[in-house]
Scaffold this motif. Structure first.
Motif, PDB file in Angstrom:
ATOM      1  N   GLU A 199       0.835  -1.206   0.000  1.00  0.00           N
ATOM      2  CA  GLU A 199       0.000   0.000   0.000  1.00  0.00           C
ATOM      3  C   GLU A 199       0.868   1.254   0.000  1.00  0.00           C
ATOM      4  O   GLU A 199       0.502   2.268  -0.613  1.00  0.00           O
ATOM      5  N   ALA A 215      -9.100   6.341   4.283  1.00  0.00           N
ATOM      6  CA  ALA A 215      -8.236   6.442   3.107  1.00  0.00           C
ATOM      7  C   ALA A 215      -8.237   7.855   2.534  1.00  0.00           C
ATOM      8  O   ALA A 215      -7.188   8.374   2.115  1.00  0.00           O
ATOM      9  N   THR A 230     -11.928   7.093  -3.225  1.00  0.00           N
ATOM     10  CA  THR A 230     -11.422   6.197  -2.182  1.00  0.00           C
ATOM     11  C   THR A 230     -12.569   5.354  -1.636  1.00  0.00           C
ATOM     12  O   THR A 230     -13.739   5.706  -1.808  1.00  0.00           O
ATOM     13  N   GLU A 232      -8.383   2.114  -5.299  1.00  0.00           N
ATOM     14  CA  GLU A 232      -8.545   0.727  -4.876  1.00  0.00           C
ATOM     15  C   GLU A 232      -9.712   0.130  -5.649  1.00  0.00           C
ATOM     16  O   GLU A 232     -10.704   0.814  -5.919  1.00  0.00           O
ATOM     17  N   ASP A 251      -4.459  -4.542  -0.523  1.00  0.00           N
ATOM     18  CA  ASP A 251      -5.823  -4.023  -0.500  1.00  0.00           C
ATOM     19  C   ASP A 251      -6.784  -5.079   0.022  1.00  0.00           C
ATOM     20  O   ASP A 251      -6.545  -6.286  -0.090  1.00  0.00           O
ATOM     21  N   TRP A 288       0.320   4.362  -2.606  1.00  0.00           N
ATOM     22  CA  TRP A 288      -0.012   5.748  -2.250  1.00  0.00           C
ATOM     23  C   TRP A 288       1.033   6.718  -2.780  1.00  0.00           C
ATOM     24  O   TRP A 288       0.696   7.835  -3.212  1.00  0.00           O
TER      25      TRP A 288
END
Length: 680
Positions: A476, A506, A501, A576, A608, A480
């Motif tokens: 993750e 998030a 999101t 995601e 995820d 990001w």
């Protein structure tokens, strides 16, 4: 087949003026008889019928019919106002005379209604909108791309439905849209001689009754189902119209002032995939509070007990099914804990159930994901829209377990008075239709449950959106970082960016990362939702960066200026993958609307929730080793795992919806004795 509850079988001697009211009252509870959903070979045959009714040649025929209506519109524009009003009144009477066969008149009435929209609102209906209105009138599931003008399309069909004199409900995604659409389209309905109203959560009983008297009512599915259940509770055994007729003889008519609905006849569902598929997982329950001080004390005690449990030693966590399973050591710990307690807390089996609830609340119901804290209270967040749902509670003690975990005041437990699944409720309507931007993926489920054939409306202008190749990452953190780089890049180009999101947490996390890069952004989530329409409206400004949960996928339009369109339009980033590919496609559809420029890109990581929850242990192990050993084709492996997990999640959700509907039908049979008209 409709199964009327009228009194046609009564002797002629009993039919006098005093019984006019009972016959009208029968319509309030007249619903379509719900048949069991077919499965096995019968279900396969039924699917083939739906495939035939949804074949492209039928869409082509309706497209040609929409072209003929366009030509008729040109002739109507030459009529004087007096002549046109005379034609409109005559058509209204003609539609009403046809009664249940009113869909056969949609093609004849639509040119007049479209011309009325032009004269009252100044809006000229495109051929695609005319085709969509024809589809709604024929009782189809219409797929019309986001930004193609679904609001006017629905209104054109709703006006014709309103001509019948029967209740017509336009079901929207939220109260804001219901109120907005009813207000903006009121001139059209008034011009056509109809009344229109909107149901909002704050309306009380008498106000609701007045709104439901309108020819066309805009409302949400939750409000409509809740009002239906309240009417069922108020009627009790008088839900049968013939019993109510007898109350007229005895002059006992107090129940009339307690009902708000006029009946369930015509429903047009906006964002049908969300209303009929996604939100159909959870039944709507009417309950009342029951003060229980000992239960509150027990919740705090159980939470303290559950805090001593260790995963892997006392219990196992099943991520895929969101289940907690106690191990022998865990049961032993509960028995030891109960020996020191009195009353209910001394019963190990009862305590074990509460401990499971508490552990489930700790692992699967997380703050800023499934709920937010508002004024010291737990407020549920809608999984599919990201909007807060004040006043809603999880059932079976789960809500109290979450409150105990947060250390806030425990709300009183509730007693269930009535429940009904959304699937069964929408099947009660004599005429059901829907429209959405994403329906093709679930056409079979729409047909099997609701008997809605699929109709695809072409784009009014060519779709110029560019869907960039998805980016997959092992962690993750890497995902990001890549998302931030992408946002900074497009922000420097002056292009607006909309970031979708899956949770409040998030969105806030990404906001902090962007602030470190000195990039200004607007955040829209369940905590910051007061200015939702204004934030989305400005999401298309030069160099604007908007971070939003799923609520950005539906509702207000994003305006794009010519300067932004020349730069490449709005860029949508999916941070995601969702458990349904339809939600991803809906969010992508925010870009490049009405033939404009735009692009989108998906970012996903192996960490995820979609990967971790819906890939089995063996597949997660293989994928993890493939990544750790830096084997060739890592990106392809992650892509394959993503699509596999998403399809698996979609199949599981579909099974859950079917199971819920069957349970709801069985409950109705066992309690009512076979009747499908009440969910008490």
């Amino acid at each position: 087949m409709a199964k009327p509850t009228s009194d046609r079988s009564k002797p002629a001697a009993l039919k006098s003026v005093r019984f006019v009211a009972p016959r009208n009252e029968a319509r309030r509870t007249e619903i379509r008889e719900v048949e069991p959903v077919l499965s096995g070979l019968d279900g396969w045959v039924h699917d083939q019928v739906g495939r035939w009714k949804s074949k492209p040649v039928k869409s082509d025929a309706m497209w040609e019919q929409a072209g003929s209506i366009e030509q008729a519109l040109r002739q109507l524009s030459q009529l004087s106002e007096r002549q046109f009003q005379s034609e409109l009144r005559a058509m209204r009477q003609q539609v009403r005379r046809h009664g249940a066969n009113w869909p056969q008149q949609v093609g004849l009435a639509l040119p007049l209604v479209a011309e009325a929209a032009r004269r009252s609102l100044g809006l000229t209906a495109y051929r695609t909108q005319l085709m969509g209105a024809l589809g709604i009138g024929s009782g189809s599931l219409v797929e019309m791309a986001t930004g193609e003008g679904k609001t006017l399309t629905i209104a054109l069909a709703a006006v014709i439905a309103g001509f019948t004199g029967k209740p017509c409900h336009v079901i929207t995604a939220n109260d804001y849209l219901a109120t907005r659409d009813a207000a903006e389209l009121s001139r059209l309905y008034e011009y056509c001689g109809l009344t229109v109203g909107a149901i909002a959560a704050e309306l009380e009983g008498p106000q609701r009754r007045d709104v439901y008297l309108s020819d066309v009512v805009y409302c949400t599915g939750k409000e409509l189902v809740a009002d239906y259940l309240r009417d069922q509770i108020a009627l009790g055994p008088l839900v049968e119209s013939r019993r109510r007729a007898m109350t007229y003889l005895l002059r006992r008519r107090r129940w009339r002032d307690q009902l708000v609905l006029r009946g369930l006849n015509i429903a047009i569902v906006d964002e049908a995939d969300n209303q009929l598929i996604d939100e159909a997982v959870t039944p709507l329950i009417i309950s009342r509070k029951q003060e229980n001080e000992s239960m509150r004390e027990a919740c705090y005690a159980i939470d303290a007990c559950a805090s001593t449990f260790l995963p892997g030693e006392h219990y196992d966590v099943v991520e895929r099914f969101k289940e907690i399973r106690l191990l022998p050591d865990g049961r032993q710990l509960i028995e030891e804990w109960c020996t020191e307690r009195r009353g209910l807390l001394s019963a190990p089996d009862w305590v074990a159930d509460l401990v499971l609830q508490s552990l489930q609340a700790r692992h699967f119901f997380l703050r800023d994901q499934q709920y937010v804290m508002v004024d010291g209270k737990v407020v549920i967040v809608d999984e599919f829209t990201g909007r807060p749902m004040p006043g809603r509670n999880w059932r079976l003690g789960l809500h109290q377990a979450v409150e105990a975990k947060e250390g806030c005041e425990i709300s009183a437990p509730s007693e269930t008075l009535a429940r009904l699944s959304f699937q069964n409720f929408y099947r009660y309507f004599e005429h059901l239709s829907g429209i959405t931007g994403t329906a093709h993926e679930s056409w079979r489920e729409f047909w099997r449950i609701y008997d809605l054939p699929f109709l695809k409306v072409p784009y009014h202008k060519p779709n110029l959106r560019r869907d960039e190749r998805a980016a997959f990452f092992a962690s993750e953190e890497a995902k990001w970082a890549a998302i931030v780089d992408e946002i900074v890049h497009f922000n420097q180009l002056g292009r607006p960016v909309l970031v979708g999101t899956r949770s409040v947490d998030a969105s806030e996390h990404l906001g902090r990362l962007l602030s470190q890069c000195h990039v200004e952004c607007k955040i829209l989530n369940a905590v910051r939702h007061d200015q939702e329409a204004d934030i989305i409206l400005r999401a298309g400004d030069d160099a604007a960066v908007t971070i939003a949960t799923n609520m950005a996928g539906r509702g207000s339009d994003i305006r794009i200026s010519n300067s932004v369109d020349k730069l490449g339009g709005l860029h949508v980033i999916l941070t995601e993958g969702h458990e349904s590919g339809r939600v991803d496609r809906q969010l992508r559809g925010r870009a490049a609307r009405q033939g404009g420029q735009g692009s989108s890109r998906l970012f996903a990581s192996f960490e995820d929730e979609l990967f971790q929850r819906h890939l089995n242990r063996f597949m997660r192990f293989v994928t993890r080793k493939w990544i750790d050993w830096a084997l060739p084709g890592r990106h392809a492996m992650l892509r394959w795992g993503f699509h596999f997990a998403q399809r698996r999640a979609e199949r599981r959700s579909q099974r859950q919806r079917f199971q819920l509907m069957k349970q709801d039908q069985e409950i109705a049979k066992s309690v009512i004795g076979g009747g499908a008209k009440s969910a008490l």
